[in-house]
Design a protein around this motif. Structure first.
Motif, PDB file in Angstrom:
ATOM      1  N   ASP A  43       0.831  -1.191   0.000  1.00  0.00           N
ATOM      2  CA  ASP A  43       0.000   0.000   0.000  1.00  0.00           C
ATOM      3  C   ASP A  43       0.875   1.254   0.000  1.00  0.00           C
ATOM      4  OD1 ASP A  43      -2.415  -1.473   2.279  1.00  0.00           O
ATOM      5  OD2 ASP A  43      -2.289  -1.546   0.086  1.00  0.00           O
ATOM      6  N   ARG A  44       0.282   2.335  -0.456  1.00  0.00           N
ATOM      7  CA  ARG A  44       0.972   3.615  -0.396  1.00  0.00           C
ATOM      8  C   ARG A  44       1.113   4.037   1.066  1.00  0.00           C
ATOM      9  NH1 ARG A  44      -1.813   7.973  -4.007  1.00  0.00           N
ATOM     10  NH2 ARG A  44      -3.409   7.834  -2.352  1.00  0.00           N
ATOM     11  N   GLU A  45       2.282   4.604   1.401  1.00  0.00           N
ATOM     12  CA  GLU A  45       2.517   4.993   2.785  1.00  0.00           C
ATOM     13  C   GLU A  45       3.094   6.397   2.864  1.00  0.00           C
ATOM     14  OE1 GLU A  45       5.399   2.492   4.704  1.00  0.00           O
ATOM     15  OE2 GLU A  45       7.001   2.987   3.305  1.00  0.00           O
ATOM     16  N   PHE A  46       2.798   7.048   3.967  1.00  0.00           N
ATOM     17  CA  PHE A  46       3.301   8.380   4.241  1.00  0.00           C
ATOM     18  C   PHE A  46       4.806   8.346   4.478  1.00  0.00           C
ATOM     19  CE2 PHE A  46       3.505  12.557   5.989  1.00  0.00           C
ATOM     20  CZ  PHE A  46       4.308  12.493   7.117  1.00  0.00           C
ATOM     21  N   VAL A  47       5.491   9.385   3.958  1.00  0.00           N
ATOM     22  CA  VAL A  47       6.926   9.506   4.168  1.00  0.00           C
ATOM     23  C   VAL A  47       7.244  10.766   4.984  1.00  0.00           C
ATOM     24  CG1 VAL A  47       9.177   9.809   3.057  1.00  0.00           C
ATOM     25  CG2 VAL A  47       7.476   8.258   2.050  1.00  0.00           C
ATOM     26  N   ALA A  48       6.801  11.923   4.482  1.00  0.00           N
ATOM     27  CA  ALA A  48       7.125  13.184   5.150  1.00  0.00           C
ATOM     28  C   ALA A  48       6.199  14.272   4.654  1.00  0.00           C
ATOM     29  CB  ALA A  48       8.580  13.579   4.892  1.00  0.00           C
ATOM     30  N   VAL A  49       6.055  15.318   5.463  1.00  0.00           N
ATOM     31  CA  VAL A  49       5.241  16.464   5.075  1.00  0.00           C
ATOM     32  C   VAL A  49       5.866  17.736   5.627  1.00  0.00           C
ATOM     33  CG1 VAL A  49       3.707  16.301   7.074  1.00  0.00           C
ATOM     34  CG2 VAL A  49       2.895  17.426   4.990  1.00  0.00           C
ATOM     35  N   VAL A  50       5.721  18.807   4.858  1.00  0.00           N
ATOM     36  CA  VAL A  50       6.100  20.125   5.324  1.00  0.00           C
ATOM     37  C   VAL A  50       4.882  21.023   5.199  1.00  0.00           C
ATOM     38  CG1 VAL A  50       7.057  20.764   3.045  1.00  0.00           C
ATOM     39  CG2 VAL A  50       7.747  22.031   5.111  1.00  0.00           C
ATOM     40  N   LEU A  51       4.553  21.712   6.281  1.00  0.00           N
ATOM     41  CA  LEU A  51       3.386  22.585   6.266  1.00  0.00           C
ATOM     42  C   LEU A  51       3.682  23.858   5.483  1.00  0.00           C
ATOM     43  CD1 LEU A  51       2.098  22.282   9.933  1.00  0.00           C
ATOM     44  CD2 LEU A  51       1.486  20.944   7.920  1.00  0.00           C
ATOM     45  N   GLY A  52       2.616  24.583   5.164  1.00  0.00           N
ATOM     46  CA  GLY A  52       2.759  25.844   4.470  1.00  0.00           C
ATOM     47  C   GLY A  52       3.303  26.905   5.411  1.00  0.00           C
ATOM     48  N   SER A  53       2.409  27.588   6.064  1.00  0.00           N
ATOM     49  CA  SER A  53       2.830  28.633   6.984  1.00  0.00           C
ATOM     50  C   SER A  53       3.596  28.029   8.162  1.00  0.00           C
ATOM     51  CB  SER A  53       1.602  29.372   7.519  1.00  0.00           C
ATOM     52  OG  SER A  53       0.741  28.478   8.174  1.00  0.00           O
ATOM     53  N   GLY A  54       4.750  28.568   8.441  1.00  0.00           N
ATOM     54  CA  GLY A  54       5.525  28.074   9.566  1.00  0.00           C
ATOM     55  C   GLY A  54       6.466  26.947   9.212  1.00  0.00           C
ATOM     56  N   GLY A  55       6.140  26.183   8.210  1.00  0.00           N
ATOM     57  CA  GLY A  55       7.052  25.147   7.738  1.00  0.00           C
ATOM     58  C   GLY A  55       7.283  23.989   8.678  1.00  0.00           C
TER      59      GLY A  55
END
Length: 125
Positions: A43-55
């Motif tokens: 299955d597809r899995e989460f790796v990483a995320v960066v938010l918009g405001s604030g990062g």
């Protein structure tokens, strides 16, 4: 809105790659951008995320300490620096635009509205 992922390739275990995701459209800096991956037969899995405001950032436990996500708002681009690659990192990597501002929810692919086409990363032993 379009997302274009690039930078995949073949690398030996222990090596490094940097993936890029260019996002078209307005207000890039307001949106989170995440990376997911899908290995053959899994299955597809989460790796990483960066938010918009604030990062703010968040990582899957399997990549924490080895991968770094960052963004350049002037270039509408998000990067995923992958170091100390392992054979088990082999997968197609996808970037996607997120619509939440909370890192906890951004681990779920339901919170992403636009997806790139994917770039293949192959790590050999």
């Amino acid at each position: 809105v379009q997302l274009q992922a690039s930078g995949g390739g073949l690398v030996q275990a222990g090596g490094s790659l940097r993936l890029s995701c260019v996002v078209s459209g307005r207000s890039f800096n307001m949106y989170a951008v995440g990376w997911f991956r899908q290995a053959p037969g899994k299955d597809r899995e989460f790796v990483a995320v960066v938010l918009g405001s604030g990062g703010g950032t968040s990582y899957a436990d399997s990549v924490k300490g080895r991968f770094t996500i960052s963004r350049d708002n002037a270039k509408n681009t998000v990067y995923l620096q992958m170091n100390s690659l392992k054979v088990e990192d082999t997968a197609v990597y996808y970037c996607a635009r997120g619509v939440s501002s909370t890192v906890a929810t951004m681990r779920l692919d339901a919170w992403y509205d636009y997806w790139g086409q994917g770039t293949l990363v192959t790590v050999s032993s």
